[in-house]
Design a protein around this motif. Structure first.
Motif, short mmCIF file in Angstrom:
data_model
loop_
_atom_site.label_atom_id
_atom_site.label_comp_id
_atom_site.label_asym_id
_atom_site.label_seq_id
_atom_site.Cartn_x
_atom_site.Cartn_y
_atom_site.Cartn_z
N GLN B 196 0.85 -1.18 0.00
CA GLN B 196 0.00 0.00 0.00
C GLN B 196 0.89 1.23 0.00
O GLN B 196 1.68 1.44 0.90
N THR B 197 0.73 2.07 -1.03
CA THR B 197 1.57 3.25 -1.12
C THR B 197 0.76 4.50 -0.82
O THR B 197 -0.34 4.66 -1.33
N ARG B 198 1.32 5.34 0.03
CA ARG B 198 0.61 6.58 0.37
C ARG B 198 1.60 7.71 0.61
O ARG B 198 2.74 7.49 0.96
N PRO B 199 1.14 8.95 0.41
CA PRO B 199 2.00 10.07 0.74
C PRO B 199 2.17 10.18 2.25
O PRO B 199 1.24 9.87 3.00
N ALA B 200 3.36 10.59 2.70
CA ALA B 200 3.60 10.77 4.12
C ALA B 200 4.29 12.10 4.34
O ALA B 200 4.84 12.67 3.40
N PHE B 201 4.27 12.57 5.55
CA PHE B 201 4.85 13.87 5.90
C PHE B 201 4.40 14.94 4.93
O PHE B 201 5.19 15.59 4.26
N GLY B 202 3.12 15.12 4.85
CA GLY B 202 2.58 16.17 4.01
C GLY B 202 2.97 16.06 2.56
O GLY B 202 3.19 17.05 1.89
N GLY B 203 3.06 14.83 2.07
CA GLY B 203 3.31 14.62 0.65
C GLY B 203 4.78 14.80 0.26
O GLY B 203 5.13 14.71 -0.90
N ASN B 204 5.65 15.03 1.25
CA ASN B 204 7.06 15.19 0.93
C ASN B 204 7.71 13.89 0.49
O ASN B 204 8.65 13.88 -0.28
N ILE B 205 7.22 12.80 1.04
CA ILE B 205 7.73 11.49 0.64
C ILE B 205 6.58 10.51 0.45
O ILE B 205 5.46 10.75 0.90
N MET B 206 6.87 9.42 -0.24
CA MET B 206 5.89 8.36 -0.40
C MET B 206 6.36 7.17 0.44
O MET B 206 7.56 6.90 0.52
N ALA B 207 5.43 6.49 1.05
CA ALA B 207 5.79 5.32 1.85
C ALA B 207 5.02 4.11 1.36
O ALA B 207 3.84 4.21 1.04
N SER B 208 5.73 2.98 1.24
CA SER B 208 5.04 1.73 0.92
C SER B 208 4.90 0.94 2.22
O SER B 208 5.86 0.76 2.96
N ILE B 209 3.71 0.47 2.45
CA ILE B 209 3.38 -0.14 3.74
C ILE B 209 2.76 -1.51 3.52
O ILE B 209 1.97 -1.70 2.59
N ILE B 210 3.13 -2.45 4.36
CA ILE B 210 2.49 -3.77 4.30
C ILE B 210 1.91 -4.11 5.67
O ILE B 210 2.22 -3.47 6.67
N CYS B 211 1.10 -5.13 5.66
CA CYS B 211 0.48 -5.60 6.90
C CYS B 211 0.67 -7.12 6.91
O CYS B 211 -0.21 -7.87 6.49
N PRO B 212 1.87 -7.58 7.30
CA PRO B 212 2.25 -8.96 7.05
C PRO B 212 1.54 -10.03 7.89
O PRO B 212 1.28 -11.12 7.40
N ASN B 213 1.22 -9.70 9.14
CA ASN B 213 0.81 -10.78 10.05
C ASN B 213 -0.63 -10.76 10.52
O ASN B 213 -1.02 -11.57 11.34
N SER B 214 -1.40 -9.79 10.07
CA SER B 214 -2.80 -9.83 10.48
C SER B 214 -3.69 -9.62 9.27
O SER B 214 -3.27 -9.06 8.26
N ARG B 215 -4.92 -10.06 9.39
CA ARG B 215 -5.85 -10.02 8.28
C ARG B 215 -7.19 -9.50 8.76
O ARG B 215 -7.54 -9.74 9.89
N PRO B 216 -7.93 -8.86 7.85
CA PRO B 216 -7.56 -8.55 6.48
C PRO B 216 -6.57 -7.38 6.42
O PRO B 216 -6.39 -6.68 7.39
N GLN B 217 -5.94 -7.23 5.27
CA GLN B 217 -5.08 -6.08 5.02
C GLN B 217 -6.02 -4.97 4.57
O GLN B 217 -6.68 -5.09 3.56
N MET B 218 -6.08 -3.91 5.37
CA MET B 218 -7.10 -2.88 5.10
C MET B 218 -6.50 -1.57 4.62
O MET B 218 -5.47 -1.15 5.10
N ALA B 219 -7.22 -0.93 3.71
CA ALA B 219 -6.77 0.37 3.21
C ALA B 219 -7.96 1.24 2.88
O ALA B 219 -9.01 0.73 2.46
N THR B 220 -7.81 2.55 3.09
CA THR B 220 -8.79 3.47 2.53
C THR B 220 -8.18 4.17 1.33
O THR B 220 -6.97 4.35 1.25
N VAL B 221 -9.03 4.52 0.37
CA VAL B 221 -8.57 5.13 -0.87
C VAL B 221 -9.50 6.30 -1.18
O VAL B 221 -10.73 6.16 -1.10
N ARG B 222 -8.92 7.45 -1.50
CA ARG B 222 -9.74 8.63 -1.78
C ARG B 222 -10.54 8.46 -3.07
O ARG B 222 -10.08 7.80 -3.99
N PRO B 223 -11.69 9.12 -3.13
CA PRO B 223 -12.44 9.12 -4.38
C PRO B 223 -11.56 9.64 -5.51
O PRO B 223 -10.70 10.50 -5.30
#
Ligand SMILES: Cc1cc2nc3c(=O)[nH]c(=O)nc-3n(C[C@H](O)[C@H](O)[C@H](O)COP(=O)(O)OP(=O)(O)OC[C@H]3O[C@@H](n4cnc5c(N)ncnc54)[C@H](O)[C@@H]3O)c2cc1C
Ligand SMILES: Nc1ncnc2c1ncn2[C@@H]1O[C@H](COP(=O)(O)O)[C@@H](O)[C@H]1O
Lengths: 267, 391
Positions: B196-223
């Motif tokens: 899951q990739t999202r902007p971080a620190f006010g859009g200064n950087i992008m971060a890729s994030i995983i959720c390895p050990n619990s389920r479901p892997q949840m994400a919100t996505v803007r319209p």
């Protein structure tokens, strides 16, 4: 009414700079400040206290210098503050943060209302509030614009969703977040700052709030950052000077090329 | 855990420079890692001497969770666009891992439930009850988490609307799983994990994030971040679920709901005309309103314009306001400070009108006009009217 206000310290946005080469956040010498969205919950809490009496307790989790954030809250009129600070909490994601906050709240005793900001300017998730409410097993209402009444363990609130408002009656204790525009936050006075010095302000560690280590910090965080990279920069476009007719024609042609329907619609 | 092998480390300091969190400093020619390290691994990757080691506790693999679930948000029985967008992305992900795409929808009299199949859903799970007509976070999260425990989807995606933002963390906390907010990219990697990739620190950087050990892997996505598919005849199974009466007990009572008529929220607008301090006065926003009307869009504002009382706080764009992603953003009299930019930089097309040619907004504008907005906008409106008349 006993209110717990969750305040977070964030880097002062005026000063956040990144190294254009590495994308690294330049942190040296950057001050912390109260998350701007938390100003509105603080103000709303003060107004409730003025109207109904009671006590405002501030709660924050963060490094030791986040104590300044709590001082700010005390200076505008909150009664006491607690800072959760422990290396065991380091690297917490929203779930682990909420867990730590929930442990603290459970040790602090009885409360009627918890308030969280709608989001922070650094984490920018807005998740901690609802996470926290769930861990405490109390109802939550986000995006509150007005608190309409408070009577016999119930509050009535108006909240905004994009296209509508809802009027809700909620049993206390509950957690709410307040939108920008609901009030105008006050500034601390000199008197308030002096009074703040005499108020209770305590730092708590994980042990003191009975937090179980495996739910804290990195270990207690289900999410994990695996990569950090710089976003693609937008390219500089066309720049025209003046209001000449041909500039306007070019702009309209540009919009047409970009397939922007000037009869566009709102979906 | 992160450890530094002092034997191997030569004290070159590469790791200090690469750490975006600023968590590494040098002391006595060796790196010191501070408490706010996120274990992202950038330093270990850059270290040529293999002096940095990150040990992660291996937890048991989660295997029996399958399928991708989409939250089918509806309002007044109408399914939101963002649901179709998520189905579009979900369909692609589902095909890539050969798992089913599911949609869960709560409501009463939801009219176009079959459309969900046309846009990609294999299974539609419908909970119908009068108590589900309007959004009640307690009831919705009870039903959904219960449902998730039963069908065990591996991924759960939610639109980042006001409703989704409150529902998501509530469900995640019930299931003790991770949730990543406002993702702009979603991919399944070789290990079958959702990246899951999202902007971080006010859009200064992008971060890729995983959720390895619990389920479901949840994400919100803007319209409007994901694209919906072309509607296609597709077989989708509809499951009608009975609502368990215990789950619709709530300490929240909805006393009333008022729809804002005709007004479009800036989060959903396709075209935004935004004004800053350069507008100079409250009445100036009437002019922007006229332009917005001509373009069939809505108005927004920078923070100082809101603070000056020229515009409603609800329409503030930026770090301490809203993040918008319209097709067209017209910035009028806005300098383009970073706190404003993070709220609008991902717009498809940016047009800027500013009389100062050095204004930073021109660095990100696709089309910039250096002019006084009070000269330019009336002419622009007139030209738009003319060109429409020609069609
Ligand atoms: C914690 C924090 C959070 C913040 N959050 C936000 C936020 O959410 N949103 C936000 O917008 N800002 C935010 N800010 C403020 C931000 O730093 C800038 O101050 C702000 O964006 C500047 O607004 P502006 O562009 O309208 O005003 P200015 O910077 O004053 O720019 C006005 C521009 O208008 C031009 N101009 C003047 N007259 C005319 C004319 N007649 N015709 C054409 N052009 C003209 C000028 O050349 C100038 O470039 C935040 C700041 C902090 C510290
Ligand atoms: N570390 C923290 N300490 C205290 N409150 C917090 C903390 N993190 C988040 N919050 C609260 O939760 C709100 C939402 O934060 P976030 O989910 O991080 O965007 C904030 O406005 C605070 O009220």
């Amino acid at each position: 009414m006993n209110i717990i206000v969750c305040l977070k310290q964030v880097p002062d946005a005026d000063e956040v700079k990144t190294d254009p080469e590495t994308g690294r956040i330049v942190r040296e010498g950057i001050k912390g400040t109260v998350n701007p969205f938390d100003m509105f919950i603080l103000e709303e809490a003060l107004r409730l206290k003025e109207q109904f009496g009671g006590k405002i307790t501030l709660l924050s989790m963060g490094p030791k210098d986040a104590i300044h954030t709590l001082y700010y809250g005390l200076a505008v009129g909150a009664d006491e503050g607690y800072l959760l600070s422990d290396s065991k909490f380091a690297g917490s994601d929203t779930l682990a943060t909420s867990y730590a906050l929930s442990c603290a709240i459970k040790t602090l005793g009885l409360y009627d209302l918890i308030m969280c900001g709608i989001k922070t300017t650094d984490g920018d998730t807005g998740q901690v509030g609802a996470n926290l409410a769930e861990l405490l097993d109390i109802p939550s209402v986000y995006y509150v614009n007005r608190i309409l009444s408070y009577q016999n363990d119930f509050i009535k609130v108006e909240r905004f969703l994009e296209d509508r408002s809802q009027i809700l009656e909620v049993h206390l204790p509950c957690l709410i977040s307040i939108i920008k525009g609901a009030n105008v936050p006050r500034m601390p006075t000199l008197e308030g700052k002096i009074e703040a010095e005499g108020k209770q302000l305590k730092i708590l560690n994980a042990f003191e709030v009975n937090a179980i280590e495996k739910y804290c910090g990195i270990e207690g965080s289900p999410t994990r950052v695996i990569e950090i990279f710089l976003p693609e920069k937008r390219k500089k476009g066309v720049i025209l000077k003046g209001c000449r007719e041909q500039n306007i024609t070019k702009l309209i042609q540009f919009l047409k090329n970009k397939k922007i329907s000037i009869f566009g619609m709102c979906s | 855990m992160i450890t530094i092998d002092r034997e191997k480390c030569i004290g070159c300091g590469e790791c200090v420079d690469v750490c975006v969190f600023g968590s590494i400093s040098m002391k006595d020619n060796h790196p010191i890692i501070s408490d706010d390290c996120r274990l992202c691994g950038s330093c270990a990757k850059v270290c040529q001497y293999n002096a940095i080691e990150i040990k992660r506790e291996k937890k048991k693999k989660v295997t029996d969770w399958r399928g991708i679930l989409i939250f089918g948000e509806q309002r007044d029985g109408v399914i939101l666009e963002v649901v179709y967008e998520l189905l579009g992305k979900g369909r692609k992900l589902a095909d890539s891992i050969n798992e089913p795409l599911l949609c869960v929808i709560l409501g009463k009299f939801v009219a176009e439930i079959n459309k969900l199949a046309l846009y990609g859903a294999d299974e539609i799970h419908y909970f119908e009850d009068v108590k589900l007509e309007s959004f009640n976070c307690e009831i919705y999260s009870n039903i959904i988490s219960n449902f998730i425990k039963k069908i065990k989807p591996s991924i759960f995606l939610i639109g980042a609307t006001s409703i989704g933002r409150e529902l998501g963390p509530r469900v995640a906390a019930k299931l003790k799983t991770g949730l990543t907010a406002d993702c702009t990219g979603l991919e399944v990697n070789k290990e079958g994990l959702l990246v899951q990739t999202r902007p971080a620190f006010g859009g200064n950087i992008m971060a890729s994030i995983i959720c390895p050990n619990s389920r479901p892997q949840m994400a919100t996505v803007r319209p409007k971040v994901m694209k919906k598919l072309e509607a296609k005849e597709r077989e989708g199974k509809l499951f009608n679920h009975v609502v368990n009466s215990e789950l619709i007990d709530s300490s929240i009572k909805i006393l009333g709901e008022i729809k804002f008529n005709g007004q479009c929220d800036i989060n959903n607008a396709e075209i935004i005309v935004s004004g800053g301090l350069g507008v100079g006065k409250k009445e100036g926003f009437d002019l922007l309103e006229k332009l917005a009307l001509e373009l069939n869009g809505v108005i927004a504002a920078s923070r100082p314009a809101v603070d000056a009382g020229w515009a409603d706080p609800n329409i503030q764009v930026g770090m301490s306001g809203k993040v918008v992603q319209p097709h067209l953003y017209v910035a009028c009299g806005i300098s383009g400070a970073v706190q404003h930019r993070v709220g609008m930089e991902t717009s498809d097309v940016i047009v800027a009108i500013n009389k100062d040619e050095r204004a930073p907004i021109f660095d990100i504008a696709d089309f910039g006009i250096v002019a006084d907005l009070y000269d330019f906008i009336p002419k622009f409106i007139q030209n738009l009217k003319n060109s429409k008349a020609q069609i």
